[in-house]
Write an enzyme that holds these catalytic residues in place. Structure first.
Site, PDB file in Angstrom:
ATOM      1  N   LYS A 111     115.021  76.961  75.355  1.00  0.00           N
ATOM      2  CA  LYS A 111     114.954  76.994  75.514  1.00  0.00           C
ATOM      3  C   LYS A 111     115.409  76.157  76.739  1.00  0.00           C
ATOM      4  O   LYS A 111     116.170  75.006  76.563  1.00  0.00           O
ATOM      5  CB  LYS A 111     112.831  76.595  76.067  1.00  0.00           C
ATOM      6  CG  LYS A 111     112.250  75.582  75.989  1.00  0.00           C
ATOM      7  CD  LYS A 111     112.585  75.219  76.646  1.00  0.00           C
ATOM      8  CE  LYS A 111     112.734  73.149  76.210  1.00  0.00           C
ATOM      9  NZ  LYS A 111     113.148  71.802  77.397  1.00  0.00           N
ATOM     10  N   ASP A 115     106.995  72.066  73.771  1.00  0.00           N
ATOM     11  CA  ASP A 115     107.506  72.760  73.611  1.00  0.00           C
ATOM     12  C   ASP A 115     107.742  74.062  72.771  1.00  0.00           C
ATOM     13  O   ASP A 115     107.726  75.044  72.555  1.00  0.00           O
ATOM     14  CB  ASP A 115     108.760  72.569  73.284  1.00  0.00           C
ATOM     15  CG  ASP A 115     109.320  71.649  74.554  1.00  0.00           C
ATOM     16  OD1 ASP A 115     108.801  72.222  76.199  1.00  0.00           O
ATOM     17  OD2 ASP A 115     110.792  70.872  74.428  1.00  0.00           O
TER      18      ASP A 115
END
Ligand code: C5P
Length: 314
Positions: free
Chosen positions: A22, A152
């Site tokens: 990401k 995350d």
């Protein structure tokens, strides 16, 4: 979340997927809570770049095997502290299944770069186990299991390519993916320790804790509008401590400002708390003039339009 008795239904089967990295298209660090953790406001975006993750159950033991040329294996640390391993332990503790597993990871995501590599592996393990489980958890239960593993991990446990994240990253609003764009990652031969980066923010006089904003979803549907929000609070405290990072950020921004065609949508930011710098750009590597003497590795990928599904084989 109930324990299963008898032979695993999924015995001897393997689930595999791509643990996609990401970037945060914006990342604001808000209030620091009493326990030291910080509230966030961020736009998570998955990349096509990912690690291969395979989870086999019914193997009569527990193992983790990690290979890949992006890292020396000691960089992974002891197995019990590896996020992918801890994700499997969390799943087993919460559901009573499975007793055993063999996790295999082939790393491609640079380690310690702010790209969520370890978190993506953990999310992939949770998704794989849930695909094989006799009594799968709901999506919400799986995200709840992911939250204690790191900020995350919840996003990287979902099947969403783009999402707004709040809280400690566990409050998520999935958004329609933006059109896929080329991304260049500029990777350094060092990482930035995330706890240090948060500590520097706490001690910073230039960055003050703020309230969450009122965000219009319309502002998150085109690259032009997202580019206007692009920002990373960590840059103010990380770049001055790592002159190489500062020089690369400056050089890439100067390059995109020169190229008028790109400037509307150019996003150049530190990835997470660093050290990787990413640029959403189709500019070729040759066009990215690196400051003299800067030792970097380029990785080319794209923003993801979809999250790769979990596949199962015997
Ligand atoms: O989420 P992750 O495991 O990457 O966090 C590493 C460290 O960063 C935490 O141990 C904590 O010190 C800090 N952190 C924080 N607030 C967050 C996320 C992480 O202070 N929301």
């Amino acid at each position: 979340m109930t324990a299963t008795a008898g032979r695993d239904r999924a015995s001897g089967t393997t689930a595999r997927t791509l643990a996609q990295a990401k970037v945060n298209l914006f990342l604001r660090v808000l209030a620091r809570e009493a326990d030291g953790y910080h509230q966030l406001e961020t736009l998570f975006c998955r990349l096509e770049l990912g690690d291969d993750v395979a989870v086999r159950v019914g193997v009569g033991g527990r193992s983790l095997d990690c290979t890949g040329d992006t890292l020396p294996s000691p960089a992974l640390g002891p197995m019990e502290r590896n996020l992918a391993w801890r994700a499997a332990v969390s799943y087993a503790d919460a559901t009573g299944w499975p007793n055993d597993w063999a996790i295999e990871i082939v790393k491609r995501i640079p380690v310690g770069g702010g790209l969520g590599g370890g978190s993506a592996d953990a999310g992939a393990v949770l998704r794989c186990l849930n695909r094989l489980a006799p009594s799968p958890l709901s999506d919400a239960e799986l995200v709840a299991l992911a939250a204690p593993l790191g900020a995350d991990v919840p996003f990287l446990t979902t099947g969403d390519p783009l999402a707004l994240g709040w809280g400690r990253g566990e409050r998520l609003l999935a958004l329609p993916p933006l059109p896929s764009r080329a991304v260049t990652l500029v990777c350094f031969p060092f990482g930035v320790p995330t706890p240090d980066a948060y500590r520097w923010l706490d001690g910073s006089k230039t960055v003050t804790p703020r309230e969450a904003r009122r965000l219009s979803i319309d502002a998150l549907t085109t690259w032009d509008s997202v580019a206007r929000l692009a920002h990373n609070d960590f840059e103010a405290v990380v770049a001055p401590r790592y002159p190489e990072i500062e020089r690369v950020l400056d050089a890439l921004r100067a390059g995109s400002a020169r190229d008028r065609d790109q400037s509307a949508e150019a996003i150049t930011l530190l990835a997470g708390s660093g050290a990787t710098v990413f640029a959403v750009t189709s500019a070729p590597e040759e066009a990215m003039t690196m400051p003299h003497g800067t030792s970097v590795r380029f990785v080319h990928t794209r923003t993801a339009s979809r999250v790769v599904a979990v596949g199962v084989s015997d």
